[in-house]
Design a protein around this motif. Structure first.
Motif, PDB file in Angstrom:
ATOM      1  N   UNK A   7       0.847  -1.186   0.000  1.00  0.00           N
ATOM      2  CA  UNK A   7       0.000   0.000   0.000  1.00  0.00           C
ATOM      3  C   UNK A   7       0.887   1.242   0.000  1.00  0.00           C
ATOM      4  N   UNK A   8       0.729   2.088  -1.024  1.00  0.00           N
ATOM      5  CA  UNK A   8       1.492   3.329  -1.126  1.00  0.00           C
ATOM      6  C   UNK A   8       0.590   4.486  -0.719  1.00  0.00           C
ATOM      7  N   UNK A   9       1.051   5.281   0.234  1.00  0.00           N
ATOM      8  CA  UNK A   9       0.253   6.401   0.746  1.00  0.00           C
ATOM      9  C   UNK A   9       1.036   7.699   0.544  1.00  0.00           C
ATOM     10  N   UNK A  10       0.496   8.580  -0.300  1.00  0.00           N
ATOM     11  CA  UNK A  10       1.162   9.866  -0.581  1.00  0.00           C
ATOM     12  C   UNK A  10       0.121  10.813  -1.158  1.00  0.00           C
ATOM     13  N   UNK A  11       0.188  12.072  -0.752  1.00  0.00           N
ATOM     14  CA  UNK A  11      -0.786  13.040  -1.258  1.00  0.00           C
ATOM     15  C   UNK A  11      -0.381  13.636  -2.596  1.00  0.00           C
ATOM     16  N   UNK A  12       0.797  13.281  -3.099  1.00  0.00           N
ATOM     17  CA  UNK A  12       1.281  13.803  -4.379  1.00  0.00           C
ATOM     18  C   UNK A  12       1.236  12.699  -5.432  1.00  0.00           C
ATOM     19  N   UNK A  13       0.390  12.841  -6.469  1.00  0.00           N
ATOM     20  CA  UNK A  13       0.269  11.791  -7.487  1.00  0.00           C
ATOM     21  C   UNK A  13       1.594  11.424  -8.146  1.00  0.00           C
ATOM     22  N   UNK A  14       2.471  12.407  -8.372  1.00  0.00           N
ATOM     23  CA  UNK A  14       3.758  12.120  -9.018  1.00  0.00           C
ATOM     24  C   UNK A  14       4.598  11.157  -8.182  1.00  0.00           C
ATOM     25  N   UNK A  15       4.579  11.340  -6.867  1.00  0.00           N
ATOM     26  CA  UNK A  15       5.337  10.437  -5.997  1.00  0.00           C
ATOM     27  C   UNK A  15       4.762   9.021  -6.033  1.00  0.00           C
ATOM     28  N   UNK A  16       3.445   8.930  -6.077  1.00  0.00           N
ATOM     29  CA  UNK A  16       2.809   7.607  -6.188  1.00  0.00           C
ATOM     30  C   UNK A  16       3.216   6.945  -7.496  1.00  0.00           C
TER      31      UNK A  16
END
Length: 339
Positions: A7-16
């Motif tokens: 599970x990847x959790x990040x508020x920045x789509x580019x980082x995801x």
């Protein structure tokens, strides 16, 4: 072999996107763009590992990790923080919250792959070990319970009983405990401790146990001593099962009105497990055929038990026993004596 879920959790789509590109070929990927969505996904279907951004609006990564570690369904999931923060105190806080590692941004694909692979491998080993420990613990518990049942049967054979008596009355006791609203753990402890109720008869002379006629005053006093002897045989232990077995051994001949033995306890001063066993034991003794007596009918036995409600027996337990009588009859039929 089924792929592990990350599970990847990040508020920045580019980082995801970057992390998905690095890990997507080797793992099943789930993503969340904020803390609440991450918690909901983890609760619904626990991933094998979580990559968690620290700096997120609203609920930050540290708060998400703290929440994950406080919930039974998610507390075991390894969490790796992915963050641009590099201060020592930030890392220390993350480890204190239960994270297993840190990856700093901008991420290195080689580092991400290596850290994820390492911690998934450690997690797999931990789960395997926990499974093996659980299985071994289960086997040891079953062995302990069987030893207790065998000791209980030894006492019953000495008293012209059969091993089926302790089986039946243990089932009756569990049914009564369930009907009385006790926890599942309490009910299982009652079931597994019940066979030890008369273990003290090992210390009662055969001349008394097998006497065909009525016991005189001295013999009756010696017979009554089996309750105290049973408690002494079981002894003092930290184990909840043996603690309950001791309470049962010493209290199952106490009576609600205080006329029982060995201490003349009355009412709720008698341990609840002793009151439960008193009914289960008497019911089975009366409804069982023995070489020296015929079995009473179930209804005749219940008539006596209800007559003794408030005297010998806890009146509330008598009502509850009547309510499960159909189940009691099924157990009785399943474990019937043959002579």
């Amino acid at each position: 072999m089924e792929k592990a879920t990350v599970l990847i959790v990040d508020d920045t789509p580019e980082n995801i996107d970057i992390l998905v590109g690095i890990l997507g070929k080797d793992y099943k990927i789930k993503v969340a763009i904020d803390g609440p969505k991450a918690l909901a996904l983890a609760q619904k279907s626990a991933p094998d590992l979580i990559l968690l951004d620290v700096m997120m609006p609203g609920m930050n990564g540290h708060e998400v990790c703290q929440k994950l570690k406080s919930e039974p369904l998610t507390c075991h999931i390894p969490v790796i923080f992915v963050t641009a923060l590099s201060e020592t105190e930030d890392e220390a806080q993350g480890f204190e919250l239960g994270a297993v590692d840190y990856i700093t941004k901008p991420v290195s694909p080689a580092v991400v792959k290596a850290r994820v692979k390492t911690h998934l491998s450690l997690y797999d080993q931990k789960r395997l070990l926990e499974s093996e420990v659980a299985q071994r613990t289960k086997e040891l518990s079953e062995t302990r319970f069987e030893i207790i049942r065998r000791l209980g049967r030894a006492a019953e054979y000495k008293d012209n009983e059969t091993g089926l008596h302790v089986i039946r009355m243990s089932h009756y006791a569990r049914l009564l405990a369930i009907a009385s609203g006790h926890s599942s753990r309490f009910c299982e402890l009652v079931y597994n401790a019940a066979p030890m109720h008369d273990i003290g008869k090992i210390g009662t002379p055969d001349s008394i146990l097998k006497k065909p006629g009525k016991l005189d005053a001295d013999e009756w006093k010696e017979m009554q001593a089996h309750a105290q002897i049973g408690a002494e045989i079981i002894g003092d232990h930290d184990d909840p099962l043996l603690q309950m077995a001791k309470r049962i051994a010493i209290s199952h001949h106490e009576k609600w009105d205080g006329s029982g033995y060995p201490h003349g306890l009355s009412g709720e001063d008698i341990p609840i497990e002793g009151r439960i066993i008193a009914i289960a034991d008497v019911f089975d003794a009366l409804t069982s055929t023995r070489p020296y007596k015929k079995a009473w009918t179930v209804e005749d036995t219940m008539a006596l038990i209800e007559k003794e409600s408030g005297k010998h027996f806890d009146p509330d337990l008598v009502k509850q026993f009547r309510s499960v009588l159909d189940d009691v009859k099924e157990i009785k039929a399943k474990h019937e004596e043959t002579f």
